[in-house]
Design a protein around this motif. Sequence first.
Motif, PDB file in Angstrom:
ATOM      1  N   LYS A 232      22.334  81.720  32.050  1.00  0.00           N
ATOM      2  CA  LYS A 232      21.823  82.831  32.833  1.00  0.00           C
ATOM      3  C   LYS A 232      22.934  83.816  33.183  1.00  0.00           C
ATOM      4  O   LYS A 232      24.113  83.456  33.253  1.00  0.00           O
ATOM      5  CB  LYS A 232      21.174  82.323  34.116  1.00  0.00           C
ATOM      6  N   THR A 288      14.154  87.406  34.912  1.00  0.00           N
ATOM      7  CA  THR A 288      14.371  86.617  33.696  1.00  0.00           C
ATOM      8  C   THR A 288      15.835  86.232  33.540  1.00  0.00           C
ATOM      9  O   THR A 288      16.160  85.174  32.981  1.00  0.00           O
ATOM     10  CB  THR A 288      13.933  87.418  32.454  1.00  0.00           C
ATOM     11  N   TYR A 289      16.722  87.050  34.046  1.00  0.00           N
ATOM     12  CA  TYR A 289      18.157  86.845  33.831  1.00  0.00           C
ATOM     13  C   TYR A 289      18.866  86.174  35.012  1.00  0.00           C
ATOM     14  O   TYR A 289      20.054  85.881  34.925  1.00  0.00           O
ATOM     15  CB  TYR A 289      18.837  88.199  33.573  1.00  0.00           C
TER      16      TYR A 289
END
Length: 472
Positions: A232, A288-289
């Motif tokens: 991530k 999402t990240y």
Amino acid sequence: MKKIISMAIVFFIVFALCSCGQQAEQEIIPDYSTEITGIDYRGAEFVFVQRNEEHSTGEEYFGYVVNTEFADLASRRLKDVEDTYNVVIKLNTSGQGLSDLITSSSIAGLILYDAAQSESSTIANLARAGYLYDFTYLGDIIDYTKADKWGTKEDLKPLCWDGGLFGVIPAAWPLLKYRSIDGAMVVNETIISRLSQTDPREFVERDEWTWSKLEELMPIYNHINDAGDEVKALQTTIHWLFRTMHTTNGEPVIIKDDKGEFQLSLHSPITFEAMQTAWNWTFGEYSTYVNIDLNNNWTNMLQAFLDGKSVLTLMNGTDLCGTDNSIVFNMDNFGVVPFPHGPNGSVANTGSTITTTRFSTAIPSLCAKDPAMSAVLLNAIYEPLPGYENEEDIIDYLRKQYFFDDRDVYNFVDMYKTVLYNYRHEACTDVYINMNSSRTMREALDAYADADEQNRVKYVVNMETTAEEIFG
């Protein structure tokens, strides 16, 4: 305004306080020699209760990992103080919680503990309940206005109450004051190099380290490593992210309105922009990240970063350079940068805050033999350690022993210079801890508006007014 009284009056007041309600078998208070020069406490015991362990194996001495240079210097300092003042220093570092120790002995009228050290949240609760001595009555012994020795206004703000100051910190001792910093952004420089990306330190130097820059980089930082695992861009928890981003849009935690009244900035438009951005990173288009630990377990965050599961993470000073479990003892090639700032902020808005001031040092008012004696000994113990008499000595040590790049040192030191108390333990940021995707940022803030106002009136006004009165 300092309230200074003579040492003799201090002795009289405290003797009277300690005598009240004591049992027949109370300890006899020694007859001290109180000459201005050559103080001799005639073998008296000085019992120092410390509860400083956090995320460590417990193998610490006065906040330092044992068998290190600083632990050895601290040990030698205590021996010197014992010899100089003819006193026996005894440490109590394990067992019953500090609050229980101080309250139970005070209520029972027992003279057991001469000084206490823990995080400010614990010390503050004892102070507000009346169990601690006000340092403004000891200003002729401990000059609490000397920030380089006893901490800054922000360090000591949680220890301010009802016009008094109920603790200080050993700011002159290497590293200890830095362990209260929350929000340092740590970079896995090995991954940055592997991805052939610009070192974030360079963005900081050019004042390009902004929310929008990190949003631009998030899809690049987020990748699949050689083992097939997703890495991530950022690993954090909800309250770490919101708390750190809070002050990066140019506004401090506490602001004054047009009437000169202290207000919480989290209900202002400028800070709302920061919180809305944090919401987008947590639940919106950039989620999402960003790997968010919804259980707010920061120890998971530390281990995940050590395991290479994210490019960036947020750390407190203890997890960065405090204990033998911290980053500096367990990771090669990391960097330290401030949190990126918003459009209304600048490099001076580092996002660093204090949730609790570690190593807050207090003097019990009802179970200490003599607060003046405690002040004299604390003042002697916490003189700068030999070889580290000024801040540049400590910065040199950090550069040589802990960090990989000079920029890491100055980024970290700047975080301390700009750190702000965040009122987490006065329940003024509870909205962050309980954030979820079921409510918008505005809905969440509105839900806490009444509680925030109550806590502003109950805590913020009292503490800020007291801090202004004492420190200006």
